[in-house]
Design an enzyme around this catalytic site. Structure first.
Site, mmCIF file in Angstrom:
data_model
loop_
_atom_site.group_PDB
_atom_site.id
_atom_site.type_symbol
_atom_site.label_atom_id
_atom_site.label_comp_id
_atom_site.label_asym_id
_atom_site.label_seq_id
_atom_site.Cartn_x
_atom_site.Cartn_y
_atom_site.Cartn_z
ATOM 1 N N SER A 1 16.389 21.445 -14.356
ATOM 2 C CA SER A 1 15.266 22.316 -14.699
ATOM 3 C C SER A 1 15.805 23.587 -15.312
ATOM 4 C CB SER A 1 14.478 22.626 -13.429
ATOM 5 O OG SER A 1 13.779 23.843 -13.574
ATOM 6 N N HIS B 1 0.833 -1.225 0.000
ATOM 7 C CA HIS B 1 0.000 0.000 0.000
ATOM 8 C C HIS B 1 0.858 1.262 0.000
ATOM 9 C CE1 HIS B 1 -3.414 -2.628 1.280
ATOM 10 N NE2 HIS B 1 -2.455 -3.230 1.978
ATOM 11 N N GLU C 1 10.556 8.493 -16.126
ATOM 12 C CA GLU C 1 9.205 8.996 -16.455
ATOM 13 C C GLU C 1 8.856 8.673 -17.900
ATOM 14 O OE1 GLU C 1 9.047 12.851 -13.478
ATOM 15 O OE2 GLU C 1 10.178 12.959 -15.321
ATOM 16 N N LYS D 1 17.216 21.242 -9.195
ATOM 17 C CA LYS D 1 16.497 20.038 -9.596
ATOM 18 C C LYS D 1 17.367 18.977 -10.261
ATOM 19 C CE LYS D 1 12.204 19.955 -9.996
ATOM 20 N NZ LYS D 1 11.373 18.937 -9.414
#
Ligand code: ARG
Length: 453
Positions: free
Chosen positions: A270, A149, A283, A276
């Protein structure tokens, strides 16, 4: 040049041509079409349709045909090859299509192409599996939190976690091999749908083109693409597994989890935020998974309810097939690069496993070993956890004496189980997370992988 026309008074309209022609994508079947056509010429020679000199002339000319240029004015790859054959071999080229239909030719070409792609993807998958085992090697006893979970559940080891993916990929490899065996059937000799009208030695064709066997029914050849769906289904399940690995590692490498470090080479910054380091490679794998599912669904929908045998709808099989193979192989390569360069950070990983009461089950099981019924043990440890939460204590903050004082059923030596490494050791059943068991599973996985290549 068209492969038909005698029965028409007018040619196809420009709109219809633009709508139906497929050379801009089926050009990828060029090499397969040449190989299939050479084999067909020799089959016609064996059937007494072509003289040896004619077959020789056709094979020689087929070998000289260049790949289609971008502006080739042909309907599809089969038409292009025949037009070029006529230019290079002259009149005899008109005999190549004796007894042959594009319906079987497109099945043959696509099978030949797909067989090669499956081999390529299976090789890339084995490389990814090797990278997983190399990543696991030093970490058979390195503790990480295991989740259910997406909540911390029980301590496991990094190698045990990686071997879970190894098993998924192992089954994916099996699925690819099974798809290959159904792809690898030789369809030529099926004609348009009713079988060739010439004594074609189909077995010889199969041997020559490297197929395991011939297809048993000519109507089936013109009608079906389930072998392509087999690949798309195997590719989809494999992408699904890759997407879950990607999702896990996006999380584990985030500041919130913080125990996995992705290499600079597979992450991006970024344009605005200087701090970043984004997991774009993972992704994109996750994103491409959706595209491959789309390819599978696309062909599934195309085939649904089609009357036997060939229908032009089936020309729509190729783009999703090409697309899925491209996205799958690119994703496999990317995943391998991420796995090869990722670095586990053992201290924060251990901390994440030591905090949050992942050892609760170990304690309850220790109580059960002393004869406390498991439900009572569960209840008791639950109360200990609640008390700890109230007092802001982590497992390793408790001493043996404090445990015993909390409830005499806890013996002071049970305190050693408050360290996440301890309880792991008891999980020595086959398939369990005990470091010794995991080390054995790792050698076994290596042995299996070597048996494949
Ligand atoms: N380009 C066609 C395809 O991909 C080849 C078969 C054409 N057959 C036909 N009967 N029009 O399916």
């Amino acid at each position: 040049m068209k492969l038909w026309g005698g029965r028409f008074e007018e040619g196809p309209s420009e709109t219809f041509q633009r709508f139906s022609w497929s050379l801009h994508f089926d050009r990828r079947l060029f090499e397969a079409d040449i190989a299939g056509s050479k084999a067909w010429a020799r089959a016609l020679e064996r059937a007494g349709v072509l003289t040896p000199a004619e077959a020789e002339a056709l094979c020689g000319a087929l070998g000289r045909i260049p790949p289609p240029p971008p502006d080739a004015p042909d309907e599809d790859i089969h038409t292009y090859v025949i037009r070029m054959l006529r230019e290079l071999a002259g009149e005899v080229a008109a005999k190549i299509h004796t007894g042959r239909s594009r319906n079987e030719q497109v099945s043959l070409d696509t099978r030949l192409w797909l067989r090669g792609e499956i081999d390529r993807c299976a090789g890339l998958l084995r490389a990814l599996m090797r990278a997983l085992l190399a990543q696991a090697e030093p970490h058979t006893a390195t503790v990480i939190p295991g989740y259910t979970h997406l909540r911390r559940a029980q301590p496991v080891t990094w190698a045990h976690y990686l071997l879970a993916y190894f098993e998924m990929f192992w089954r994916d490899h099996e699925r690819l091999s099974q798809a290959r065996s159904r792809v690898n059937r030789m369809p030529l000799g099926s004609g348009a749908l009713a079988g060739a009208g010439f004594p074609i030695d189909r077995e010889a064709l199969a041997r020559e083109l490297g197929f395991d066997a011939i297809t048993p029914n000519s109507m089936d050849v013109s009608a079906d693409r389930d072998w392509a769906l087999d690949f798309l289904s195997a590719a989809s399940i494999l992408m699904l597994h890759l997407s879950r690995l990607a999702e896990d590692w996006i999380l584990y490498s985030s500041d919130e989890f913080g125990w996995l470090e992705l290499a600079d080479g597979v992450t991006s910054g970024s344009s605005l935020m200087p701090q970043k380091k984004n997991p774009d490679s993972l992704e994109l794998i996750r994103g491409k998974c959706g595209r491959v599912f789309g390819c599978f669904t696309s062909l599934f929908m195309t085939m649904k309810g089609l009357p036997l045998t060939y229908n032009r709808d089936m020309q729509e099989d190729k783009e999703p097939l090409f697309e899925a193979a491209d996205q799958l192989s690119a994703s496999l390569e990317m995943a391998r690069a991420v796995v090869e360069t990722a670095r586990l950070r053992p201290e924060p990983a251990r901390r994440a496993a030591a905090e949050g009461w992942l050892v609760a089950t170990d304690l309850a099981e220790a109580l059960a070993r002393t004869g406390v019924p498991f439900h009572d043990a569960h209840q008791l440890v639950g109360r200990l956890v609640l008390e700890s939460i109230r007092r802001g204590r982590q497992p390793e903050d408790w001493t043996g004496e404090e445990l015993h004082a909390f409830d005499p059923r806890f013996t002071p030596e049970m305190a050693r189980l408050l360290a996440p490494e301890e309880g792991l050791k008891s999980r020595a059943v086959p398939g369990g997370a005990a470091p010794q068991t995991v080390a054995a599973a790792l050698s076994e996985a290596r042995r299996r992988l070597e048996s494949l290549s």
